[in-house]
Design a protein around this motif. Structure first.
Motif, short mmCIF file in Angstrom:
data_model
loop_
_atom_site.label_atom_id
_atom_site.label_comp_id
_atom_site.label_asym_id
_atom_site.label_seq_id
_atom_site.Cartn_x
_atom_site.Cartn_y
_atom_site.Cartn_z
N GLN A 171 0.81 -1.22 0.00
CA GLN A 171 0.00 0.00 0.00
C GLN A 171 0.85 1.27 0.00
N LEU A 172 2.04 1.20 -0.53
CA LEU A 172 2.92 2.36 -0.58
C LEU A 172 3.39 2.64 -2.01
N PRO A 173 2.48 3.14 -2.86
CA PRO A 173 2.87 3.42 -4.24
C PRO A 173 3.94 4.51 -4.33
N GLU A 174 4.12 5.30 -3.27
CA GLU A 174 5.16 6.34 -3.27
C GLU A 174 6.55 5.72 -3.38
N ILE A 175 6.66 4.46 -2.96
CA ILE A 175 7.94 3.76 -3.02
C ILE A 175 8.01 2.85 -4.23
N GLY A 176 6.94 2.13 -4.48
CA GLY A 176 6.91 1.20 -5.60
C GLY A 176 6.21 -0.08 -5.22
N THR A 177 6.68 -1.14 -5.78
CA THR A 177 6.05 -2.44 -5.55
C THR A 177 6.32 -2.94 -4.14
N GLN A 178 5.58 -3.96 -3.75
CA GLN A 178 5.75 -4.57 -2.44
C GLN A 178 7.17 -5.07 -2.27
N SER A 179 7.76 -5.60 -3.31
CA SER A 179 9.13 -6.14 -3.21
C SER A 179 10.15 -5.02 -2.95
N VAL A 180 9.95 -3.85 -3.55
CA VAL A 180 10.86 -2.73 -3.32
C VAL A 180 10.72 -2.26 -1.87
N VAL A 181 9.49 -2.16 -1.39
CA VAL A 181 9.26 -1.76 0.01
C VAL A 181 9.93 -2.77 0.94
N ARG A 220 18.06 -2.05 0.45
CA ARG A 220 17.90 -0.93 -0.47
C ARG A 220 17.67 0.33 0.36
N GLU A 221 18.10 1.47 -0.16
CA GLU A 221 17.95 2.76 0.52
C GLU A 221 16.71 3.50 0.01
N LEU A 222 16.15 4.34 0.87
CA LEU A 222 15.11 5.26 0.41
C LEU A 222 15.76 6.28 -0.52
N THR A 223 15.12 6.58 -1.64
CA THR A 223 15.63 7.60 -2.55
C THR A 223 14.98 8.94 -2.25
N VAL A 224 15.51 9.97 -2.85
CA VAL A 224 14.94 11.31 -2.68
C VAL A 224 13.47 11.31 -3.14
N ASN A 225 13.18 10.65 -4.25
CA ASN A 225 11.80 10.60 -4.74
C ASN A 225 10.89 9.85 -3.78
N HIS A 226 11.39 8.77 -3.17
CA HIS A 226 10.60 8.05 -2.17
C HIS A 226 10.26 8.98 -1.01
N ILE A 227 11.29 9.68 -0.54
CA ILE A 227 11.12 10.56 0.63
C ILE A 227 10.15 11.69 0.31
N ARG A 228 10.24 12.26 -0.85
CA ARG A 228 9.30 13.33 -1.24
C ARG A 228 7.87 12.81 -1.22
N GLY A 229 7.66 11.64 -1.82
CA GLY A 229 6.32 11.06 -1.87
C GLY A 229 5.79 10.71 -0.50
#
Length: 135
Positions: free
Chosen positions: A95-105, A113-122
């Motif tokens: 349920q976190l489309p700001e990050i991506g798929t369930q596997s990325v989360v 994996r690290e949080l990216t700037v785009n993840h953090i903004r979202g």
């Protein structure tokens, strides 16, 4: 006084009288700001399309700054913050489309994996918190 500032000063004084919003210096100021932020949140102001979204974000930043000064949280990582927010909002990894798929989360939560700037903004927009909460 600069003539351009007079209307700003008048509007600011009126706004402060009505809302109580201003620099947060005391616990009473903090309580007043959080109550207004909660009311705005209940009204949907976290949504970027809401007419008072900017006010909500301003209050969130003021509250965050006060929290950091008076209740510093050392050692809280971005991943820990994400876990906390997921728990508070009863969210699953999917349920976190700001990050991506369930596997990325999953990879982020496990430290692969690290949080990216785009993840953090979202995430910042979604949860109405300062991006600094994830650093």
């Amino acid at each position: 006084m600069n003539a351009q500032l007079a209307p700003v000063f008048d509007a600011w004084e009126t706004f402060q009288e009505i809302s109580g919003v201003g620099h947060i210096e005391t616990d009473a100021d903090y309580t007043e700001a959080t109550e207004l932020a909660d009311a705005l949140l209940d009204d949907g102001a976290m949504n970027e399309g809401h007419p008072q979204h900017s006010l909500f974000m301003l209050l969130s930043d003021l509250i965050y700054a006060y929290d950091q000064t008076h209740y510093p949280q050392s050692g809280v990582s971005g991943v820990d913050m994400l876990r906390f927010l997921m728990e508070q909002h009863d969210l699953r990894q999917s349920q976190l489309p700001e990050i991506g798929t369930q596997s990325v989360v999953s990879e982020i939560l496990s430290g692969r994996r690290e949080l990216t700037v785009n993840h953090i903004r979202g995430l910042s927009r979604r949860f109405g918190v300062s991006p600094a909460a994830f650093f």
